[in-house]
Scaffold this active site. Sequence first.
Site, PDB file in Angstrom:
ATOM      1  NE  ARG A 115      -0.740   2.197  -4.872  1.00 27.29           N
ATOM      2  CZ  ARG A 115      -0.991   3.390  -4.691  1.00 27.29           C
ATOM      3  NH1 ARG A 115      -0.224   4.371  -4.165  1.00 27.29           N
ATOM      4  NH2 ARG A 115      -2.376   3.513  -4.375  1.00 27.29           N
TER       5      ARG A 115
ATOM      6  CD  GLU B 179       8.451   5.451  -9.430  1.00 29.77           C
ATOM      7  OE1 GLU B 179       8.012   6.413  -8.861  1.00 29.77           O
ATOM      8  OE2 GLU B 179       8.614   4.379  -8.808  1.00 29.77           O
TER       9      GLU B 179
ATOM     10  CB  THR C 156       6.228  -1.991   0.324  1.00 32.40           C
ATOM     11  OG1 THR C 156       6.497  -1.011  -0.776  1.00 32.40           O
ATOM     12  CG2 THR C 156       5.603  -3.329  -0.150  1.00 32.40           C
TER      13      THR C 156
END
Length: 176
Positions: free
Chosen positions: A22, A89, A26
């Site tokens: 995300r 994803e 990060t």
Amino acid sequence: MASSSNSSVQKSFKYDVFLSFRGEDTRRTFVDHLYHALQQKNIHTYKDDVTIKKGERISDELIKSIEDSRFFIIVFSKNYASSSWCLDELVKIMKCQKMTEHTAYPLFYDVEPTEVRKQSGEFGKAFAKYEREEAAEKWREALKEAAELAGWELKKTVDGHEAKFIQEVGRKALQS
């Protein structure tokens, strides 16, 4: 490349590692350091903001890059589940994980594996907005499957020191 033990043909991969994360949690911190550590070890790593070229459709590029990666490192953070992109994803990664050529490793960054598995705590709050979405069940299943894989937990590895943790992940990635 033919295997010496049988006649099956192994897939050739464009990337050694695909990083799923995300961005707002990060991208410029932990994942940036992890990406550079892997690159320094000559581990060809896919990171979307480095690899996607301007003008390309992001979803098409991501799907192709997942398929073209041997290993997946999924960086679960507090807001990972707040992104439908990340969840889509993850579903694709878990489908590829079921093929013998691919291996996924969850990395729990400031979340517990049980929070991901059960969509509870802060992680659960991030996922809550998708409860009524059509894709919610497949996302929930992918989260559960990923959280049950052997991986790394920041809090329980080298006493939570990020730099040492990144070195450990890089070392283990080389062993794979």
